[in-house]
Write a protein that holds these residues in place. Structure first.
Motif, PDB file in Angstrom:
ATOM      1  N   ALA A 115       8.931  -2.197   4.441  1.00 17.85           N
ATOM      2  CA  ALA A 115       8.142  -3.314   3.929  1.00 17.85           C
ATOM      3  C   ALA A 115       7.334  -2.812   2.739  1.00 17.85           C
ATOM      4  N   ASP A 116       6.914  -3.736   1.881  1.00 20.89           N
ATOM      5  CA  ASP A 116       5.990  -3.406   0.795  1.00 20.89           C
ATOM      6  C   ASP A 116       4.690  -2.887   1.433  1.00 20.89           C
ATOM      7  N   ALA A 117       4.349  -1.641   1.143  1.00 19.64           N
ATOM      8  CA  ALA A 117       3.206  -1.005   1.817  1.00 19.64           C
ATOM      9  C   ALA A 117       1.864  -1.584   1.390  1.00 19.64           C
ATOM     10  N   THR A 118       1.869  -2.443   0.363  1.00 19.29           N
ATOM     11  CA  THR A 118       0.610  -3.051  -0.070  1.00 19.29           C
ATOM     12  C   THR A 118       0.459  -4.467   0.480  1.00 19.29           C
ATOM     13  N   ASN A 119       1.429  -4.910   1.259  1.00 20.94           N
ATOM     14  CA  ASN A 119       1.420  -6.275   1.784  1.00 20.94           C
ATOM     15  C   ASN A 119       1.216  -6.233   3.300  1.00 20.94           C
ATOM     16  N   ASP A 120       0.008  -6.564   3.729  1.00 23.47           N
ATOM     17  CA  ASP A 120      -0.314  -6.375   5.156  1.00 23.47           C
ATOM     18  C   ASP A 120       0.508  -7.270   6.073  1.00 23.47           C
ATOM     19  N   GLU A 121       0.703  -8.501   5.637  1.00 21.82           N
ATOM     20  CA  GLU A 121       1.488  -9.419   6.462  1.00 21.82           C
ATOM     21  C   GLU A 121       2.905  -8.872   6.669  1.00 21.82           C
ATOM     22  N   ALA A 122       3.468  -8.317   5.598  1.00 18.83           N
ATOM     23  CA  ALA A 122       4.816  -7.741   5.678  1.00 18.83           C
ATOM     24  C   ALA A 122       4.819  -6.539   6.618  1.00 18.83           C
ATOM     25  N   CYS A 123       3.803  -5.692   6.486  1.00 16.71           N
ATOM     26  CA  CYS A 123       3.761  -4.485   7.331  1.00 16.71           C
ATOM     27  C   CYS A 123       3.593  -4.843   8.801  1.00 16.71           C
ATOM     28  N   GLN A 124       2.852  -5.915   9.055  1.00 16.49           N
ATOM     29  CA  GLN A 124       2.691  -6.334  10.456  1.00 16.49           C
ATOM     30  C   GLN A 124       4.024  -6.755  11.079  1.00 16.49           C
ATOM     31  N   LYS A 125       4.913  -7.254  10.235  1.00 20.90           N
ATOM     32  CA  LYS A 125       6.236  -7.648  10.761  1.00 20.90           C
ATOM     33  C   LYS A 125       7.002  -6.443  11.307  1.00 20.90           C
TER      34      LYS A 125
ATOM     35  N   ASN B 273      -8.107  -0.076  -0.467  1.00 18.17           N
ATOM     36  CA  ASN B 273      -7.891  -1.518  -0.632  1.00 18.17           C
ATOM     37  C   ASN B 273      -6.475  -1.857  -1.055  1.00 18.17           C
ATOM     38  N   LYS B 274      -5.749  -0.865  -1.522  1.00 16.52           N
ATOM     39  CA  LYS B 274      -4.392  -1.148  -2.020  1.00 16.52           C
ATOM     40  C   LYS B 274      -3.356  -1.090  -0.901  1.00 16.52           C
ATOM     41  N   ILE B 275      -3.470  -0.071  -0.056  1.00 19.63           N
ATOM     42  CA  ILE B 275      -2.487   0.070   1.023  1.00 19.63           C
ATOM     43  C   ILE B 275      -2.876  -0.866   2.173  1.00 19.63           C
TER      44      ILE B 275
ATOM     45  N   VAL C  68       7.225   7.155  -1.334  1.00 17.35           N
ATOM     46  CA  VAL C  68       6.973   7.055  -2.772  1.00 17.35           C
ATOM     47  C   VAL C  68       8.185   7.577  -3.539  1.00 17.35           C
ATOM     48  N   ASN C  69       8.188   7.302  -4.853  1.00 17.55           N
ATOM     49  CA  ASN C  69       9.314   7.775  -5.674  1.00 17.55           C
ATOM     50  C   ASN C  69       8.976   9.050  -6.427  1.00 17.55           C
ATOM     51  N   SER C  70       7.703   9.480  -6.339  1.00 20.82           N
ATOM     52  CA  SER C  70       7.294  10.614  -7.162  1.00 20.82           C
ATOM     53  C   SER C  70       5.936  11.146  -6.691  1.00 20.82           C
ATOM     54  N   ILE C  71       5.613  12.345  -7.157  1.00 20.95           N
ATOM     55  CA  ILE C  71       4.270  12.886  -6.905  1.00 20.95           C
ATOM     56  C   ILE C  71       3.238  11.979  -7.583  1.00 20.95           C
ATOM     57  N   LYS C  72       3.604  11.481  -8.747  1.00 21.32           N
ATOM     58  CA  LYS C  72       2.681  10.626  -9.500  1.00 21.32           C
ATOM     59  C   LYS C  72       2.262   9.418  -8.659  1.00 21.32           C
ATOM     60  N   MET C  73       3.226   8.762  -8.039  1.00 20.42           N
ATOM     61  CA  MET C  73       2.894   7.601  -7.207  1.00 20.42           C
ATOM     62  C   MET C  73       2.079   8.032  -5.994  1.00 20.42           C
ATOM     63  N   ALA C  74       2.412   9.173  -5.417  1.00 24.14           N
ATOM     64  CA  ALA C  74       1.673   9.654  -4.240  1.00 24.14           C
ATOM     65  C   ALA C  74       0.206   9.889  -4.591  1.00 24.14           C
ATOM     66  N   GLU C  75      -0.035  10.407  -5.796  1.00 23.07           N
ATOM     67  CA  GLU C  75      -1.404  10.727  -6.219  1.00 23.07           C
ATOM     68  C   GLU C  75      -2.280   9.492  -6.365  1.00 23.07           C
ATOM     69  N   GLU C  76      -1.658   8.344  -6.524  1.00 18.77           N
ATOM     70  CA  GLU C  76      -2.455   7.117  -6.615  1.00 18.77           C
ATOM     71  C   GLU C  76      -3.099   6.757  -5.277  1.00 18.77           C
ATOM     72  N   TYR C  77      -2.524   7.270  -4.192  1.00 17.38           N
ATOM     73  CA  TYR C  77      -2.970   6.836  -2.869  1.00 17.38           C
ATOM     74  C   TYR C  77      -3.623   7.931  -2.042  1.00 17.38           C
ATOM     75  N   ALA C  78      -3.312   9.198  -2.365  1.00 14.87           N
ATOM     76  CA  ALA C  78      -3.824  10.294  -1.539  1.00 14.87           C
ATOM     77  C   ALA C  78      -4.509  11.343  -2.383  1.00 14.87           C
ATOM     78  N   ASP C  79      -5.406  12.074  -1.754  1.00 15.74           N
ATOM     79  CA  ASP C  79      -6.027  13.232  -2.379  1.00 15.74           C
ATOM     80  C   ASP C  79      -4.995  14.338  -2.427  1.00 15.74           C
ATOM     81  N   PHE C  80      -4.396  14.508  -3.572  1.00 15.50           N
ATOM     82  CA  PHE C  80      -3.320  15.483  -3.675  1.00 15.50           C
ATOM     83  C   PHE C  80      -3.906  16.854  -3.973  1.00 15.50           C
ATOM     84  N   THR C  81      -4.077  17.652  -2.930  1.00 17.89           N
ATOM     85  CA  THR C  81      -4.660  18.980  -3.089  1.00 17.89           C
ATOM     86  C   THR C  81      -3.650  19.913  -3.762  1.00 17.89           C
TER      87      THR C  81
END
Ligand code: TXA
Ligand code: MG
Length: 312
Positions: free
Chosen positions: A30-40, A97-99, A57-70
């Motif tokens: 499911a789209d990870a930013t869509n709560d209704e979809a994830c609940q399904k 707020n995004k996820i 995710v498709n890349s480290i770049k995308m991962a860094e948007e959501y997590a503290d990439f140590t």
């Protein structure tokens, strides 16, 4: 854009679910930013609501948007992504707020991986946000390594067909969110490999007796409908056999995970053969699957972990 990629992206953007292939097992995405979809996802799988999801995710770049990439997360991702390694990291405050809330529940961490599957990576790329995806099986049943396994349980679910999955068991899960690094689930990327790379000790806490952190660590999991008997030396009445190397269960329908005793081949075949034996066994009035001993080294650690949970 390739037809099937557009098809999948449309479904995800509409807040619907789709089965996607990965290199490990099929995911229920499911789209990870869509709560209704994830609940399904939880509803369809009958998944306990406290069991958080992995975002893909498709890349480290995308991962860094959501997590503290140590630095350590980056070092591992550079080496092992795309590939069967999930990292549990502190979620970024501005990502909360995004996820979708149903992805990470009330945890302040997030589990992320970048799957080594070309079509699925292109789908995530086109979607522009991560997909949440647990394995595409009803909760507690064996994870799907072929599209047919998915269809058997979810006949109406849209899908992308990726054939038989490359590795056949789920990603390794490593928790880097606290000072003590923890291996939450064993898989193809071994604890020793990760320790060598990071030059740091990792605590394995997937053993049954330890505290439950990842609900994939729930004792009972991966279970077929027939009962399982481990470390079998011979076949008892009403049993069909799952061999390894030269163990000799020769009854009708018995299978061999790897006649040549190759643990990697055994891991690839594990769920596939369990599902097959479960099906043929039920249809032919068998009661139990007897499984030969599997050496507990390298990928055998993950195999034995799955088998112990399947048998419990
Ligand atoms: O290979 C895989 O990882 C497959 C494919 C589809 O990507 N996915 C998969 O997902 O195995 P699932 O839901 O079957 O297992 C996810 C595991 C669960 O044990 C869950 O508890 C754990 O990841 N998990 C998710 N978020 C977590 C978090 N923030 N902290 C600790 N564990 C987490
Ligand atoms: Mg699963």
């Amino acid at each position: 854009m390739l037809q099937e990629i557009k098809y999948a992206v449309d479904i995800l953007q509409n807040g619907e679910l789709i089965a996607l292939p990965t290199e490990t097992v099929y995911g229920l995405a499911a789209d990870a930013t869509n709560d209704e979809a994830c609940q399904k996802i939880y509803a369809l799988k009958n998944r306990p609501s406290n069991n958080p999801l992995i975002i893909h995710v498709n890349s480290i770049k995308m991962a860094e948007e959501y997590a503290d990439f140590t630095a350590d997360a980056r070092a591992l991702a550079l080496d092992f992504w795309p590939g069967p390694l999930t990292l549990v990291l502190k979620a970024r405050q501005d990502a909360i707020n995004k996820i979708a809330p149903s992805v990470s529940k009330n945890l302040d961490t997030i589990a992320i991986r970048c799957p080594a599957h070309d079509v699925t990576l292109k789908i995530i790329n086109e979607l522009g946000v991560p997909v949440a995806a647990p394995s595409a099986n009803p909760s507690n049943y064996v994870s799907p390594t072929r599209l047919e396994h998915v269809k058997e349980h979810f006949p109406n679910l849209p899908f992308i067909n990726g054939g038989k999955t490359q590795y056949g068991i789920e990603s390794t899960i490593l928790d880097l969110s606290t000072d003590e690094y923890k291996l939450l689930r064993p898989g193809y990327i071994f604890k020793e490999t990760l320790e060598n790379k990071l030059n740091k000790k990792i605590t394995a806490i997937f053993k049954e007796e330890e505290k439950i952190i990842a609900p994939g660590m729930l004792k009972k999991h991966y279970s077929p409908r027939l009962k399982i008997r481990l470390n079998a030396e011979n076949l008892e009445k009403n049993e069909l056999g799952l061999n390894f190397a030269n163990s000799g269960f020769n009854s009708n329908y018995s299978r061999n995970l790897s006649p040549k005793g190759d643990l990697f081949e055994a891991a690839v075949n594990l769920y596939d053969m369990l599902i097959e034996l479960d099906k043929v066994g039920l249809a032919n009035d068998f009661k139990q699957i007897a499984i030969a001993p599997i050496p507990n080294s390298n990928i055998g650690v993950a195999i034995n972990d799955k088998l112990k949970r399947a048998a419990s």
